[in-house]
Design an enzyme around this catalytic site. Structure first.
Site, PDB file in Angstrom:
ATOM      1  N   LYS A   1     -72.856 -74.125  82.148  1.00 45.07           N
ATOM      2  CA  LYS A   1     -74.252 -74.476  82.735  1.00 45.07           C
ATOM      3  C   LYS A   1     -74.722 -72.978  83.448  1.00 45.07           C
ATOM      4  CE  LYS A   1     -76.354 -75.289  86.779  1.00 45.07           C
ATOM      5  NZ  LYS A   1     -77.578 -74.274  86.655  1.00 45.07           N
TER       6      LYS A   1
ATOM      7  N   GLY B   1     -70.764 -68.652  92.309  1.00 45.16           N
ATOM      8  CA  GLY B   1     -71.867 -68.824  93.047  1.00 45.16           C
ATOM      9  C   GLY B   1     -71.628 -68.760  94.632  1.00 45.16           C
ATOM     10  N   SER B   2     -72.600 -69.585  95.341  1.00 46.58           N
ATOM     11  CA  SER B   2     -72.465 -69.166  96.839  1.00 46.58           C
ATOM     12  C   SER B   2     -71.748 -70.029  97.610  1.00 46.58           C
ATOM     13  CB  SER B   2     -74.079 -69.716  97.279  1.00 46.58           C
ATOM     14  OG  SER B   2     -74.239 -71.134  97.062  1.00 46.58           O
ATOM     15  N   THR B   3     -71.094 -69.437  98.759  1.00 48.93           N
ATOM     16  CA  THR B   3     -70.146 -70.181  99.671  1.00 48.93           C
ATOM     17  C   THR B   3     -70.730 -71.593  99.829  1.00 48.93           C
ATOM     18  OG1 THR B   3     -69.301 -68.378  99.957  1.00 48.93           O
ATOM     19  CG2 THR B   3     -69.017 -70.109 101.659  1.00 48.93           C
ATOM     20  N   GLU B   4     -71.924 -71.633 100.228  1.00 48.63           N
ATOM     21  CA  GLU B   4     -72.550 -73.102 100.534  1.00 48.63           C
ATOM     22  C   GLU B   4     -72.237 -73.927  99.389  1.00 48.63           C
ATOM     23  OE1 GLU B   4     -76.705 -72.604 100.799  1.00 48.63           O
ATOM     24  OE2 GLU B   4     -77.202 -74.357 101.203  1.00 48.63           O
TER      25      GLU B   4
ATOM     26  N   GLY C   1     -70.274 -73.763  96.833  1.00 49.68           N
ATOM     27  CA  GLY C   1     -68.777 -73.900  96.722  1.00 49.68           C
ATOM     28  C   GLY C   1     -68.266 -74.865  97.495  1.00 49.68           C
TER      29      GLY C   1
ATOM     30  N   GLU D   1     -65.552 -68.706  92.825  1.00 50.24           N
ATOM     31  CA  GLU D   1     -65.674 -67.413  93.108  1.00 50.24           C
ATOM     32  C   GLU D   1     -67.110 -67.451  93.991  1.00 50.24           C
ATOM     33  OE1 GLU D   1     -63.802 -65.015  92.256  1.00 50.24           O
ATOM     34  OE2 GLU D   1     -62.525 -65.433  90.718  1.00 50.24           O
TER      35      GLU D   1
ATOM     36  N   CYS E   1     -72.041 -60.253  94.252  1.00 50.56           N
ATOM     37  CA  CYS E   1     -71.007 -60.588  95.173  1.00 50.56           C
ATOM     38  C   CYS E   1     -70.233 -59.628  95.799  1.00 50.56           C
ATOM     39  CB  CYS E   1     -70.274 -62.003  94.518  1.00 50.56           C
ATOM     40  SG  CYS E   1     -69.349 -61.202  93.203  1.00 50.56           S
TER      41      CYS E   1
ATOM     42  N   GLU F   1     -74.441 -62.982 103.878  1.00 45.37           N
ATOM     43  CA  GLU F   1     -74.643 -62.534 102.718  1.00 45.37           C
ATOM     44  C   GLU F   1     -76.075 -62.578 102.508  1.00 45.37           C
ATOM     45  OE1 GLU F   1     -73.673 -64.609  99.313  1.00 45.37           O
ATOM     46  OE2 GLU F   1     -72.659 -62.701  98.517  1.00 45.37           O
TER      47      GLU F   1
HETATM   48  P1  NAP Z   1     -75.673 -70.900  93.959  1.00 41.62           P
HETATM   49  O1  NAP Z   1     -77.020 -71.241  94.363  1.00 41.62           O
HETATM   50  O2  NAP Z   1     -74.425 -71.133  94.252  1.00 41.62           O
HETATM   51  O3  NAP Z   1     -75.797 -71.258  92.341  1.00 41.62           O
HETATM   52  C1  NAP Z   1     -74.479 -71.144  91.210  1.00 41.62           C
HETATM   53  C2  NAP Z   1     -74.717 -72.087  90.082  1.00 41.62           C
HETATM   54  O4  NAP Z   1     -74.147 -73.393  90.982  1.00 41.62           O
HETATM   55  C3  NAP Z   1     -76.085 -72.254  89.582  1.00 41.62           C
HETATM   56  O5  NAP Z   1     -75.995 -72.261  88.286  1.00 41.62           O
HETATM   57  C4  NAP Z   1     -76.698 -73.315  90.392  1.00 41.62           C
HETATM   58  O6  NAP Z   1     -77.814 -73.966  89.696  1.00 41.62           O
HETATM   59  C5  NAP Z   1     -75.484 -74.300  90.396  1.00 41.62           C
HETATM   60  N1  NAP Z   1     -75.394 -75.295  91.480  1.00 41.62           N
HETATM   61  C6  NAP Z   1     -76.590 -75.326  92.668  1.00 41.62           C
HETATM   62  N2  NAP Z   1     -76.088 -76.502  93.310  1.00 41.62           N
HETATM   63  C7  NAP Z   1     -75.296 -77.145  92.600  1.00 41.62           C
HETATM   64  C8  NAP Z   1     -74.380 -78.247  93.143  1.00 41.62           C
HETATM   65  N3  NAP Z   1     -74.540 -78.854  93.906  1.00 41.62           N
HETATM   66  N4  NAP Z   1     -73.410 -78.627  92.225  1.00 41.62           N
HETATM   67  C9  NAP Z   1     -72.854 -77.974  91.200  1.00 41.62           C
HETATM   68  N5  NAP Z   1     -73.782 -76.716  90.923  1.00 41.62           N
HETATM   69  C10 NAP Z   1     -74.915 -76.329  91.620  1.00 41.62           C
HETATM   70  O7  NAP Z   1     -75.554 -69.085  93.857  1.00 41.62           O
HETATM   71  P2  NAP Z   1     -76.567 -68.334  93.103  1.00 41.62           P
HETATM   72  O8  NAP Z   1     -77.604 -68.325  94.198  1.00 41.62           O
HETATM   73  O9  NAP Z   1     -77.116 -68.639  91.842  1.00 41.62           O
HETATM   74  O10 NAP Z   1     -75.674 -66.893  93.173  1.00 41.62           O
HETATM   75  C11 NAP Z   1     -75.398 -66.411  94.044  1.00 41.62           C
HETATM   76  C12 NAP Z   1     -74.279 -66.165  94.708  1.00 41.62           C
HETATM   77  O11 NAP Z   1     -73.252 -66.361  93.844  1.00 41.62           O
HETATM   78  C13 NAP Z   1     -73.901 -65.339  95.883  1.00 41.62           C
HETATM   79  O12 NAP Z   1     -73.321 -66.063  96.979  1.00 41.62           O
HETATM   80  C14 NAP Z   1     -72.915 -64.416  95.337  1.00 41.62           C
HETATM   81  O13 NAP Z   1     -71.951 -63.722  96.179  1.00 41.62           O
HETATM   82  C15 NAP Z   1     -72.220 -65.485  94.359  1.00 41.62           C
HETATM   83  N6  NAP Z   1     -71.388 -64.681  93.217  1.00 41.62           N
HETATM   84  C16 NAP Z   1     -70.089 -64.487  93.556  1.00 41.62           C
HETATM   85  C17 NAP Z   1     -69.112 -63.963  92.461  1.00 41.62           C
HETATM   86  C18 NAP Z   1     -67.892 -64.173  92.485  1.00 41.62           C
HETATM   87  O14 NAP Z   1     -67.267 -63.681  91.501  1.00 41.62           O
HETATM   88  N7  NAP Z   1     -67.202 -64.311  93.538  1.00 41.62           N
HETATM   89  C19 NAP Z   1     -70.026 -63.364  91.246  1.00 41.62           C
HETATM   90  C20 NAP Z   1     -71.418 -63.693  91.301  1.00 41.62           C
HETATM   91  C21 NAP Z   1     -72.144 -64.258  92.181  1.00 41.62           C
HETATM   92  P3  NAP Z   1     -79.285 -73.294  89.837  1.00 41.62           P
HETATM   93  O15 NAP Z   1     -79.257 -71.919  90.001  1.00 41.62           O
HETATM   94  O16 NAP Z   1     -79.846 -73.527  88.297  1.00 41.62           O
HETATM   95  O17 NAP Z   1     -80.062 -74.315  90.849  1.00 41.62           O
END
Ligand code: NAP
Ligand code: MG
Length: 490
Positions: free
Chosen positions: A194, A246-249, A251, A268, A302, A399
């Site tokens: 996804k 994605g985000s720690t939240e 995660g 991650e 990230c 962050e």
């Molecule tokens: P996010 O809000 O956590 O979303 C990540 C993905 O998870 C999106 O596809 C999102 O869908 C989906 N999602 C949201 N709520 C969910 C739930 N309850 N259950 C399952 N999936 C869910 O993060 P983001 O704002 O897209 O990305 C930014 C974050 O990613 C930052 O914190 C960044 O540090 C982190 N990041 C980490 C790495 C790494 O390798 N460590 C690499 C890149 C980014 P929707 O967006 O479609 O709502």
């Protein structure tokens, strides 16, 4: 660097002529369906959502919204392919399919780069030079492992896990898809992926590539939607492994949802990387690295170097040079090859960044932004630095995921380390010094998965990537990235 020529540019003497990437060669359909079982199928909800271009706020396309029933269908298709053609196939043949995906991405590189830039707002230069070639490189690298798993883990039997559910963010949409799909396939798993709601298009283009490459139906399924679609993949009983970036939240939510289940997972998550400049560093080079570390991809990274620690004796020089350099950065049309900083990915993300700019000032920080013009429509943030901040400030601890850098000073090596490690995160870090011994001490003392020395934001498919503490669980890339998709038995 503020050479006499580019100094003129920001004093209004002259500007670069626009050099827009053509979009004539790309095809974006008006509407995209879900990719399930090798076909593009309508969502059972009958619903679609818009994906927009954050540089113009205009709609690019309408994309299917997958609900629980669609996710169930995708997981079943992946299960069928796993139990059928994909597991019966010789590993060397699996490798051939993955090579084919890599080569088609290379052939269609210009199209992928332009769509990534349009859908996500990133500068075409980055999409062209970083996202797309690295995505192809990941498929090439993991294709090579498909028939060599016994050499990767000598003396152990390596079995696939089954169906992998993969959820990715919006900052590197195609690259994150490659990081997840390539090792999963090389290890013999099947996939339900996804992409993020704001950047689904290159994943859907990847679906076309997968169809063109002739992979057996259901080996890769791509379902689009928002957080609920992701949650539905996480909770589906037919999924054997979850890979989330994605985000720690979010995660944390996923980790709770998986607690006590048999599903394996890798997470991650976020970061707040420290870049540390010692007085003996090559300062001009370090300033360039800092700029790359935090302003690259609008700070939507990230592992962005969002905290800077400068040894006290050179702080004035570093800040002066950094401000000069910031003045030369061009913020604007992501499709223009001169652009350094593109559009912020979404309105919500821009509001989040702007709220942090308020918080930083309310906490007593001194904010400096470059003076460049930004377009009227679209979501933009000028490169920003905060000085006069302390360890407890939120702009130092949290962050922001935007082009915002918090600068502090240190006197001794020990002080630099204790400040750098004073964070809940531990994804990456950077050190700038002329002395090899300091580099080694630093890389052993900074609690982060990756520490770059006299460079920043360098990636390679052969090296593992991942975090300590709240930055995640597990590693992706290299041999470690295979491990995450295998059941290793003695
Ligand atoms: P996010 O809000 O956590 O979303 C990540 C993905 O998870 C999106 O596809 C999102 O869908 C989906 N999602 C949201 N709520 C969910 C739930 N309850 N259950 C399952 N999936 C869910 O993060 P983001 O704002 O897209 O990305 C930014 C974050 O990613 C930052 O914190 C960044 O540090 C982190 N990041 C980490 C790495 C790494 O390798 N460590 C690499 C890149 C980014 P929707 O967006 O479609 O709502
Ligand atoms: Mg978009």
């Amino acid at each position: 660097m503020a050479t006499p020529e580019n100094k003129l540019a920001f004093e209004g003497g002259w500007e670069y002529s626009p050099a827009p990437e053509s979009t004539d060669h790309i095809k974006v359909a008006k509407k995209y369906e879900l990719f399930i079982g090798g076909d593009f199928v309508k969502p059972q909800s009958g619903k679609y959502f818009d994906t927009i271009n954050p540089a113009t706020e205009g709609r690019l396309s309408r994309v299917a919204l997958a609900n629980d029933a669609d996710v169930d269908k995708a997981v079943k298709a992946a299960r069928k392919a796993y139990g059928g053609p994909w597991s019966r196939m010789k590993p060397a043949d699996r490798g051939k399919y993955i090579y084919r995906i890599a080569r088609i991405i290379q052939e269609r590189a210009r199209e992928f780069a332009a769509i990534e830039s349009l859908d996500g707002g990133k500068p075409i230069r980055e999409a062209r030079d970083v996202d797309v070639p690295l995505a192809a490189a990941h498929f090439f690298y993991y294709a090579g492992w498909a028939d060599k798993l016994e050499y990767a883990f000598p003396g152990r039997s390596a079995k696939p896990m089954g169906v992998a559910g993969q959820i990715i963010p919006w900052n590197f949409p195609l690259l994150m898809a490659a990081w997840k799909v390539a090792p999963a396939l090389a290890c013999g798993n099947t996939v339900v992926l996804k992409p993020a709601e704001t950047t689904p298009l290159t994943a859907l283009k990847l679906a076309e590539v997968i169809a063109d490459a002739g992979l057996p139906d259901g080996v890769v399924n791509i379902v689009t939607g928002a957080g609920d679609t992701g949650a539905s993949i996480v909770s589906h009983p037919g999924v054997d492994k979850i890979a989330f970036t994605g985000s720690t939240e979010v995660g944390r939510i996923i980790q709770k949802a998986l607690a006590g289940s048999r599903k394996k997972y890798t997470l991650e998550l976020g970061g707040k990387a420290a870049n540390i400049i010692f007085a003996d560093a090559a300062i001009d080079q370090a300033v360039e690295g800092i700029v790359n570390g935090i302003f690259f991809n609008q700070g939507h990274v990230c592992c962005a170097g969002s905290r800077l620690f400068v040894q006290e004796s050179v702080v004035e020089e570093v800040i002066r040079k950094l401000r000069d350099r910031m003045e030369t950065l061009i913020v604007g049309d992501p499709l223009d090859k001169n652009t350094d900083i593109g559009a912020i990915n979404s309105k919500a993300q821009l509001e989040k960044i702007e709220s942090y700019l308020d918080i930083g000032r309310e906490e007593g920080g001194d904010m400096y932004q470059s003076s460049c013009a930004v377009p009227e429509k679209g979501y933009w943030c000028r490169p920003t630095i905060f000085t006069g901040v302390s360890q407890s400030n939120r702009v130092v601890q949290e962050e922001i995921f935007g082009p915002v850098l918090a600068i502090q000073t240190f006197r001794t090596f020990e002080e630099a380390i204790s400040k750098a490690n004073n964070t809940p995160y531990g994804l990456s870090g950077g050190v700038w010094t002329d002395k090899g011994a300091k580099i080694f001490r630093m890389t052993q003392s900074v609690r982060a998965g990756v520490v770059w020395a006299n460079t920043f934001n360098k990636f390679d498919p052969t090296s593992p990537f991942g975090g300590y503490k709240e930055s995640g669980v597990g590693r992706e890339g290299g041999l470690h990235g295979l491990d995450a998709y295998l059941r290793l038995e003695a």
